[in-house]
Design a protein around this motif. Structure first.
Motif, short mmCIF file in Angstrom:
data_model
loop_
_atom_site.label_atom_id
_atom_site.label_comp_id
_atom_site.label_asym_id
_atom_site.label_seq_id
_atom_site.Cartn_x
_atom_site.Cartn_y
_atom_site.Cartn_z
N UNK A 20 10.92 4.96 11.17
CA UNK A 20 11.96 4.65 12.15
C UNK A 20 12.05 5.82 13.13
N UNK A 21 11.58 5.79 14.40
CA UNK A 21 10.87 4.69 14.99
C UNK A 21 9.67 5.28 15.71
N UNK A 69 13.16 23.12 16.30
CA UNK A 69 12.00 22.24 16.51
C UNK A 69 11.04 22.31 15.30
N UNK A 70 10.89 23.54 14.76
CA UNK A 70 9.90 23.76 13.70
C UNK A 70 10.30 23.10 12.38
N UNK A 97 8.83 14.87 11.75
CA UNK A 97 8.54 14.17 13.01
C UNK A 97 7.06 14.24 13.35
N UNK A 98 6.69 13.70 14.50
CA UNK A 98 5.28 13.70 14.92
C UNK A 98 4.69 15.11 15.03
N UNK A 99 3.42 15.23 14.64
CA UNK A 99 2.66 16.46 14.81
C UNK A 99 2.45 16.66 16.32
N UNK A 100 2.72 17.87 16.81
CA UNK A 100 2.66 18.10 18.27
C UNK A 100 1.46 18.95 18.69
N UNK A 116 20.46 9.73 24.31
CA UNK A 116 20.68 8.99 25.55
C UNK A 116 19.51 8.04 25.83
N UNK A 117 18.32 8.49 25.46
CA UNK A 117 17.13 7.69 25.73
C UNK A 117 16.85 6.71 24.60
N UNK A 118 17.11 7.15 23.38
CA UNK A 118 16.78 6.32 22.22
C UNK A 118 17.92 6.45 21.20
N UNK A 119 19.05 5.80 21.43
CA UNK A 119 20.19 5.95 20.53
C UNK A 119 19.80 5.66 19.08
N UNK A 120 20.19 6.57 18.20
CA UNK A 120 19.88 6.39 16.78
C UNK A 120 18.64 7.14 16.35
N UNK A 121 17.88 7.68 17.31
CA UNK A 121 16.65 8.38 16.95
C UNK A 121 16.95 9.58 16.05
N UNK A 122 15.99 9.93 15.21
CA UNK A 122 16.20 11.08 14.32
C UNK A 122 15.85 12.39 15.02
N UNK A 123 15.32 12.30 16.23
CA UNK A 123 15.06 13.50 17.02
C UNK A 123 16.40 14.18 17.31
#
Ligand code: CUA
Length: 353
Positions: free
Chosen positions: A146-147, A276-277, A292-295, A325-332
């Motif tokens: 998600x997501x 971030x880390x 989260x995604x590998x950057x 604001x861009x993706x409400x609910x995101x775990x970011x």
């Protein structure tokens, strides 16, 4: 510049995808939205197949459309004709017999047609799910979260395993086995230009073969409702010639690019000294978060936030400043940043090619 303003304007102003043709208007008008929609349909359409599986699905759809369309027209024609024949006597025996024969014939024909459609449909289903391996297949693990999509290119040699997110690169003309997994709820992997849907189910592995015969970008979309941001769970599949694909793999195997100037150096310090880390990894640095995604090669990707926005500095600033604001609910998480740290951070992340 105040970064607090970015989330409201940046996503709209920069919504043009890399590779899209046409001049980008200054304001997002209804016309440009329609244009984006149209181009997205071109890149995410089962009517524009880029491989054999999708071609078979399209042919089946077209066959169903015409056959059922013709039957529909015949039924409507008979219904209209029967309205005009109202009042004509059906009491005599010959007329009764004709009516019974017509009803029986139509019933048998209906059963035969439905049975035929089932046979054709099952046949195509079997063909597109048949193992497509010829000994040269590529095996890619796609895990739904998600997501966003976690992507891992499997290899017998552990030093050659590539990890990325929200983007799939595949070589043209080579079968690819997608091993589907999920970390939370049921998602569905669907790249309409290449294949049908395949559910990604927690604690189960599902498989799907894809193969493309022409280079291009195919947009994929989660096709199973998986929560608030289900609609913002997209991924890009980039099909490229084998040599280009191998070049991409080679790049992905390298650690994250070292900062090449003071600004990027400062950006790296900002990244490594903030939260971030805790969630993200950048190979070659101390950042080793696994949530989260590998950057490591973030700058080379087409999109931000799983296909939500094209990847550019403006959109990235908006995303970092206020992800909710861009993706409400995101775990970011919203990481508090000193305003002067934003530009260096953007420069550093976008330099990770
Ligand atoms: Cu993931 Cu819908």
């Amino acid at each position: 510049m105040t970064w607090g303003r970015m989330p409201s304007c940046a996503p709209v102003a920069n919504r043009r995808w890399p590779g899209e043709s046409g001049t980008r208007p200054k304001l997002a008008t209804c016309a440009t939205m329609l244009f984006s929609l149209a181009s997205a349909f071109g890149q995410q359409s089962s009517l524009a197949p880029g491989g054999t599986h999708a071609s078979q699905i399209k042919s089946l759809g077209v066959f169903f459309f015409w056959l059922l369309g013709i039957i529909f027209l015949i039924v409507i024609a008979i219904a209209v004709a029967s309205i005009f024949q109202r009042g004509q006597s059906t009491q005599d025996e010959a007329a009764q017999r004709r009516l019974k024969t017509a009803i029986a014939g139509a019933s048998v024909l209906t059963i035969l047609i439905l049975f035929g459609l089932v046979v054709v449909s099952v046949g195509v289903g079997k063909e597109i799910s048949a193992p497509g391996g010829r000994g040269n297949e590529l095996v890619v693990e796609v895990t739904g979260n998600q997501w966003w999509w976690f992507v891992r290119y499997l290899n017998d040699d552990p030093t050659r395993i590539v990890v990325t997110a929200n983007e799939l690169h595949i070589p043209v003309g080579r079968p690819v086995l997608i091993r589907g997994l999920s970390n939370d709820v049921i998602h569905s992997f669907w790249v309409p230009g290449l294949q049908g849907k395949r559910d990604l189910i927690p604690s189960r592995v599902t498989t799907q073969w894809i193969e493309t015969n022409e280079p291009g970008r195919y947009r994929g979309q989660c096709a199973e409702f998986c929560g608030l941001q289900h609609a913002h769970m997209a991924l890009w599949t980039v099909a490229e010639p084998e040599s280009q694909f191998q070049q991409w793999i080679g790049t992905q195997l390298r650690p994250g690019a070292a900062p090449s100037d003071d600004l990027q150096q400062r950006g790296q310090e900002v990244f490594l000294s903030h939260a971030c880390v805790l969630c993200h990894s950048i190979q070659g640095t101390t950042a080793n978060g696994q949530v989260g995604p590998d950057l490591t090669h973030f700058g080379s990707r087409l999109s931000i936030a799983a296909g939500t926005l094209p990847n550019n500095k403006g959109n990235l600033a908006g995303w970092i400043a206020d992800p909710q604001n861009i993706k409400p609910g995101t775990r970011m998480a919203t990481v508090p940043l000193d305003p002067t740290d934003m530009q260096p951070l953007l420069e550093y992340l976008e330099s990770l090619q």
